[in-house]
Design a protein around this motif. Structure first.
Motif, mmCIF file in Angstrom:
data_model
loop_
_atom_site.group_PDB
_atom_site.id
_atom_site.type_symbol
_atom_site.label_atom_id
_atom_site.label_comp_id
_atom_site.label_asym_id
_atom_site.label_seq_id
_atom_site.Cartn_x
_atom_site.Cartn_y
_atom_site.Cartn_z
ATOM 1 N N ASP A 187 0.837 -1.212 0.000
ATOM 2 C CA ASP A 187 0.000 0.000 0.000
ATOM 3 C C ASP A 187 0.868 1.256 0.000
ATOM 4 O O ASP A 187 0.594 2.244 -0.682
ATOM 5 N N THR A 235 -7.966 8.518 -2.002
ATOM 6 C CA THR A 235 -8.670 7.283 -1.635
ATOM 7 C C THR A 235 -8.051 6.693 -0.368
ATOM 8 O O THR A 235 -8.763 6.269 0.552
ATOM 9 N N LYS A 238 -9.199 8.805 2.488
ATOM 10 C CA LYS A 238 -10.619 8.593 2.844
ATOM 11 C C LYS A 238 -10.767 7.297 3.635
ATOM 12 O O LYS A 238 -11.546 7.234 4.581
ATOM 13 N N ARG A 239 -10.000 6.261 3.242
ATOM 14 C CA ARG A 239 -10.052 4.995 3.997
ATOM 15 C C ARG A 239 -9.615 5.212 5.436
ATOM 16 O O ARG A 239 -10.213 4.731 6.386
ATOM 17 N N GLN A 240 -8.555 6.014 5.591
ATOM 18 C CA GLN A 240 -8.055 6.304 6.941
ATOM 19 C C GLN A 240 -9.094 7.089 7.751
ATOM 20 O O GLN A 240 -9.289 6.838 8.934
ATOM 21 N N GLU A 242 -12.341 6.965 7.455
ATOM 22 C CA GLU A 242 -13.391 6.006 7.863
ATOM 23 C C GLU A 242 -12.934 5.168 9.051
ATOM 24 O O GLU A 242 -13.658 4.987 10.029
ATOM 25 N N GLU A 243 -11.715 4.652 8.950
ATOM 26 C CA GLU A 243 -11.159 3.796 10.011
ATOM 27 C C GLU A 243 -11.054 4.590 11.323
ATOM 28 O O GLU A 243 -11.392 4.097 12.404
ATOM 29 N N SER A 280 -10.087 15.229 2.889
ATOM 30 C CA SER A 280 -9.219 14.378 2.070
ATOM 31 C C SER A 280 -8.276 15.247 1.220
ATOM 32 O O SER A 280 -7.107 14.907 1.037
#
Ligand code: HEM
Length: 480
Positions: A187, A235, A238-240, A242-243, A280
């Motif tokens: 990643d 992206t 944004k994942r971070q 959410e987490e 973001s």
């Protein structure tokens, strides 16, 4: 014909700064292409010298003023900072940060959004240790991991820059995401690729930015790469987000994302401004502004050390005498004046943001008796200030001694401005200076940087992207 062009030159009626001949429609671009050729920055510097530190050009449909003189840059960006500190919309930032009305982030925004996010960026970096002892530990750990990584390539021709980029980006990750990545993490490699594409795919001279009408055409390959890289970074961010939202607790703030989420949960203006979309972009901006820049500077430092073994040896002796084997802290900086002078000299001779980030005027202004109309693009030529003979004796020479006084102490020079000046100056200067000092000192404490063979020619000619970086090349690292 030339007389007609001269008479039609709109600058004369406007009392704008002088500059090279302007042609209908294309403005000064032919001079750029024909005379500037492969080295537009050398061409611009020669114009700065010719016209006394300030000149104007028409770049496609935009009037642009270039400033190469330190005092004039200060007069514009500091004394008249409120007028000269806006970012103009260009095709590049429109592609990744939205149109001028809906622009997101901190680097390319203006007005209230910029004010709120700049203040928040600086405050939250301080909250997570920047400028304090608490970040020193993180910097030392990250530099130690880098040393372990570089050790694997000891004695072999090797380009240490990609690993350095990982180390520096991990510092930003620690502050923003509260975590670091291992070397080789899949990643993380993609984040690195995105950042490299962001830094290298588009240059300031891209015609799409010069002619508004071209932005109506489909994107070319370099813009597609830029957009894809930025989308990938957003992206991941944004994942971070959410987490973090899923695991947020009331006990402690783990990192900048937690602080953002608390603002979002507040009321009034904050709740609206700190929406997910804005966050973001803001965080992608911190990555873009904060990782590539410091890693690129360290990359130059390695090459200059390999090119100048006698200067490297002097740095090492100073480090060895003062620190022995223990890692450096920021309190050691004043005890290592030659090291500090060497870092300053690297930042001077390779000013990695050569034209800073583009500014524009918010209203009609007067500078050194010239009129600068509202909306003029303003290029602070930071690299030209670093190479100005009025400021520096033999500026082309790599000579850290210029930053030492008669008693050998570090002597700050006002005209060293790699971070720019004024309200838009680099928001991460303090973090960058800490990173440069701790990484550079620890690397020299542990390795000797040298050429692969005595006849190797180190290539010190920069490549121009968003930053001024070194060409990929190998050198040798030997454990001390
Ligand atoms: C050696 C490293 C660095 C250099 C040489 C550098 C240089 C610069 C320059 C020249 C600008 C534009 C200033 C202007 O428009 O007049 C800038 C802006 C900025 N830098 Fe840095 N920078 C470095 C590292 C960092 C770091 C570590 C961060 C932290 C995240 C950072 C965050 C920013 C931000 C947020 C801006 C936008 C400021 C604004 O528009 O208000 N930079 N930097």
């Amino acid at each position: 014909m030339l007389l007609v062009l001269w008479l039609k030159d709109a600058r004369h009626g406007l009392n704008m700064p002088p500059g090279p001949l302007q042609w209908p429609v294309v403005g000064s671009l032919p001079s750029f292409a024909l005379i500037g050729g492969k080295n537009p920055l050398a061409y611009l510097k020669s114009l700065g010298d010719k016209y006394g530190g300030i000149f104007s050009m028409k770049l496609g449909d935009h009037f642009a003023v270039f400033i190469s003189d330190y005092h004039i840059i200060k007069e514009a960006l500091v004394k008249q900072g409120s007028c000269f500190s806006t970012r103009p919309p260009t095709a590049m930032d429109a592609a990744i940060r939205g149109s001028s009305q809906t622009r997101h982030g901190v680097v390319f925004t203006n007005g209230r959004v910029w004010q709120v996010f700049r203040r928040f960026a600086m405050q939250s970096m301080r909250d997570f240790g920047v400028g304090k002892k608490s970040i020193e530990g993180k910097l030392q750990i990250e530099a130690s991991s880098l040393i372990q990584q570089l050790e694997k390539m000891e004695g072999k021709p090797y380009n240490p820059n990609p690993d350095t980029q990982v180390a520096v980006t991990n510092i930003i990750c620690a502050i923003i995401f509260g975590e670091r990545y291992e070397y080789g993490d899949a990643d993380f490699s993609k984040i690195m690729d995105s950042m490299r594409d962001l830094a290298q795919s588009v240059q300031f001279t891209d015609l799409r930015s010069m002619f508004g009408v071209l932005s109506l055409l489909p994107h070319r390959e370099n813009f597609k790469r830029l957009i894809a890289a930025d989308n990938h970074l957003k992206t991941v961010v944004k994942r971070q987000i959410e987490e973090h939202r899923r695991t947020l607790d009331d006990v402690e703030d783990r990192d900048i994302i937690d602080l953002c989420l608390r603002k979002q949960a507040g009321d009034g203006e904050d709740a609206t401004l700190f929406n997910d979309e804005q966050l973001s972009h803001f965080i992608a901006d911190l990555f873009l502004a904060g990782a590539e820049t410091t890693a690129t500077t360290l990359g130059w430092a390695y090459l200059y050390m390999a090119e100048h073994p006698e200067i490297q040896e002097k740095c090492f002796q100073e480090i060895y005498n003062v620190l022995g084997d223990r890692p450096p802290t920021m309190a050691d900086r004043s005890k290592l004046p030659f090291v500090e002078a060497t870092i300053s000299e690297v930042q001077r001779i390779r000013t990695i943001a050569p034209l800073s980030v583009l500014h524009t005027t918010t209203q009609d202004a007067t500078l050194r008796g010239y009129s600068i109309p509202k909306g003029t693009w303003v290029f602070p030529m930071l690299y030209a200030v670093s190479a100005d003979e009025k400021q520096w004796k033999q500026p082309a020479d790599f000579n850290p001694e210029r930053f030492l006084d008669a008693s050998g102490d570090y002597a700050k020079r006002e005209s060293l401005i790699p971070f720019s000046v004024g309200p838009r100056m680099c928001a991460g200067e303090m973090l960058a200076k800490m990173e440069l000092f701790i990484f550079f000192t620890m690397l020299l404490q542990n390795f000797r940087f040298s050429k692969n063979s005595p006849d190797q020619k180190i290539d010190l000619d920069p490549i121009l992207g968003i930053t001024w970086s070194a060409k990929p090349q190998t050198i040798q690292l030997t454990r001390r």
